[in-house]
Design a protein around this motif. Sequence first.
Motif, mmCIF file in Angstrom:
data_model
loop_
_atom_site.group_PDB
_atom_site.id
_atom_site.type_symbol
_atom_site.label_atom_id
_atom_site.label_comp_id
_atom_site.label_asym_id
_atom_site.label_seq_id
_atom_site.Cartn_x
_atom_site.Cartn_y
_atom_site.Cartn_z
ATOM 1 N N GLN A 1 -12.729 20.402 12.508
ATOM 2 C CA GLN A 1 -11.373 20.824 12.144
ATOM 3 C C GLN A 1 -10.402 19.765 12.660
ATOM 4 O O GLN A 1 -10.334 19.501 13.862
ATOM 5 N N GLY A 2 -9.673 19.127 11.721
ATOM 6 C CA GLY A 2 -8.753 18.068 12.086
ATOM 7 C C GLY A 2 -8.772 16.971 11.047
ATOM 8 O O GLY A 2 -9.439 17.072 10.008
ATOM 9 N N ASN B 1 -11.066 13.029 5.852
ATOM 10 C CA ASN B 1 -12.353 13.246 6.493
ATOM 11 C C ASN B 1 -13.473 12.633 5.667
ATOM 12 O O ASN B 1 -13.388 12.508 4.443
ATOM 13 N N VAL B 2 -14.557 12.271 6.358
ATOM 14 C CA VAL B 2 -15.701 11.638 5.710
ATOM 15 C C VAL B 2 -16.955 12.431 6.022
ATOM 16 O O VAL B 2 -17.171 12.845 7.171
ATOM 17 N N LEU B 3 -17.784 12.600 5.005
ATOM 18 C CA LEU B 3 -19.029 13.352 5.159
ATOM 19 C C LEU B 3 -20.173 12.549 4.567
ATOM 20 O O LEU B 3 -20.064 12.057 3.433
ATOM 21 N N THR C 1 -12.099 21.178 3.051
ATOM 22 C CA THR C 1 -10.729 21.572 2.722
ATOM 23 C C THR C 1 -9.789 20.486 3.218
ATOM 24 O O THR C 1 -9.828 20.110 4.387
ATOM 25 N N GLY C 2 -8.946 19.952 2.352
ATOM 26 C CA GLY C 2 -7.992 18.928 2.749
ATOM 27 C C GLY C 2 -7.815 17.895 1.658
ATOM 28 O O GLY C 2 -8.332 18.015 0.535
ATOM 29 N N SER D 1 -11.781 22.060 -1.743
ATOM 30 C CA SER D 1 -10.455 22.450 -2.239
ATOM 31 C C SER D 1 -9.419 21.443 -1.747
ATOM 32 O O SER D 1 -9.561 20.848 -0.681
ATOM 33 N N ASN D 2 -8.344 21.246 -2.579
ATOM 34 C CA ASN D 2 -7.222 20.366 -2.243
ATOM 35 C C ASN D 2 -7.646 18.923 -2.037
ATOM 36 O O ASN D 2 -7.274 18.260 -1.075
ATOM 37 N N GLY D 3 -8.487 18.423 -2.919
ATOM 38 C CA GLY D 3 -8.870 17.025 -2.799
ATOM 39 C C GLY D 3 -9.922 16.681 -3.795
ATOM 40 O O GLY D 3 -10.471 17.518 -4.504
#
Length: 696
Positions: free
Chosen positions: A624-625, A650-652, A668-669, A690-692
């Motif tokens: 989260q962040g 963020n990266v996954l 999310t972001g 969501s949102n990206g």
Amino acid sequence: MCKSVFTYLGLLFVTSIVAQSNESQIDQTGIEDIVTFSQYGQENSLIVTQSGDKNIAEIEQGLEEKPVTNTAAHITQIGNDNVTDIIQYEENNNVFQIQEGDKNIASIGLLSNTFDEYGYNSITQTQIGYENIVIAVSASEGDNQIAIEQNQIGDFNILNVNQYTSYSFESEALIIQDQFGMSNEANAEQIGYGLNKIQQHQNGIGNKAYATQYAESYMELSTITQNQIGDYNNASIIQKKYTYRSNSTQYQEGELNSMSAEQQAYSDSDISQNQVGKSNNGKVIQYGSSQEVFQSQLGESNYAYADQTVYEKSTISQIQNGNSNNLETIQSKGEGDNTIQQEQIGNSNSGNVEQFANWKSSINQKQLGESNKASVIQESGISRSNGIQYQEGGMNNAFASQDASNSSISQNQKGELNESEAFQKWGFGKIVQSQLGESNNTYANQQESSKGEISQIQNGDTNIIEGEQFDVYFSSIKQEQIGSSNHSVAKQVSIDFSSMRQKQQGNNNNASILQGDGSFLMEAEIEQSQEGEANNVSAEQYASLSNIVQSQNGTYNEGKIIQKGNDNSISQIQSGNYNLVEAEQTLGNNNSIIQEQYGNSNTLKAKQSFNEFNENNIIIQFQQGNNNSLTTSQEGSFNSVTATQSGNLNVLDISQGGSNNSIIISQTGNLLFDAITQNGENNVINFNRSNGSPSN
């Protein structure tokens, strides 16, 4: 009543009087004169005065077959190379011998054969001068009191007393020896029953005092007191063979003095030694039960040694105040409830204690100052015993070793640059170490034990903790540090059903744990927590049915775990920014990794490596962040990955190799990036964003 007065100048006088209530007086002046006088009967008195050199006075009052009572002899010689010799029989008699001059000899022999009758005899011998000798020998049978007092003023003098009492526990014997001067020697010996006392006092340099008490069957309430003031003096006490409730007291004031005391008593006896000055030496040897030893030294470069071979309920107490002092204690062959206490105040001191074959015994060491060393050894059959060490100051060292069961070690240090070490063997042991200050180091080691405990606490900066357990079961290590730039290390090898916990508060700290050495353990636990910045925590575990928990709160922290085995779990949680978490599991099935991060610019890494049994493993990751990254690698079959990210930028990156695996992703972001790879058959991906939009 008859009174006779004889005055002679330069001749030989020989006489014998057989009567009662006689008073005889002899005065001689000259050189090489001789008085030979015999007196028999009751209530007689004799006064002899000789002036000159090389005179002799030989006095006999009574015979063994013709004893005397209530008789007195007063002999005075003034001059050099004189000799006075007195023989007296029976009780209620008094003898006074006075010599003034050099190289004189005064001797007396007293015999009392009265049984079942209370009597009193006294001997007083005084010499003033150099190279003089005093000798007193007394033998008593019955309820008698015998008091012998010897006084010398001058140098190179000698006092000798031998007292023998028998057949009665009601008899009393007293020896008082007083010397003032240098290079003098006092010798006192008491043999027999009853209440015996020896008192020796010396004032001067290079003096020696020797006192001995022993009984052929029984001696009760016997005491020896030695007092020396001056330098280069020596005092020695021996109480042995059948003594009971004996007491020895020694006092020295000065430098380069030595004292020793030995008791071979049944029980309830004590030895007290007190030295004031520099470079002094005190030694005690004691046997029996319910015994006590007390040693006190005030000054520098002193040494005190105590050796107790006891049965039970005996104590040794040692106190030193000053610098560069040394205490040494040995207590052996005890049956229980024995104690040793050492206290040192000053710098560069050393305290050493050894306890052998004791049950339910204790050692307590206390040092106040700098550059001190304390050592405790308890072994050879010790059980339910404890060793306590306390040091306050800097650059101190504490060492403790127990070869015992159901025992404990407690080490407490306050100050800087201190070190403590504790070693323990056998079961149900406990080690507690505490340090307050900076740049300290503590180490604990337990071996071949079950239900062993190590607890280590440090408060301050740049400190090091290290704890190790080998071949132990149901055991634990707990480490806690408060401060910055600290280092904590814990290790458990060949153990089952054991746990380790580390806790750190501060910045730039490091904590590491190794559990197992390649041989897999059962039901082991690791728990690590850190609060602060720029901290590092790591754990390595070889085990099955085990778990590791890590938690960090702060920024620029790193957490790393390597776990090998089956049915294991990892849980990692971080709160803060710029943190890193890594976890790897290998060589096992049914394992799980759970990772959580709260904050920005954080990194999660998880890996479950392939082997022929790598199945049913789980990875769960949550971030989260913003500006976070998540990397996962999983090999094998029937495995699953669940990854959740909430935030922007963020990266996954997730990869799976094998069959029947699943990936569940939730993002999310905005401005999110991900890379997902699966190699194998019957794999599933469930993606929710969501949102990206993904970058690929």
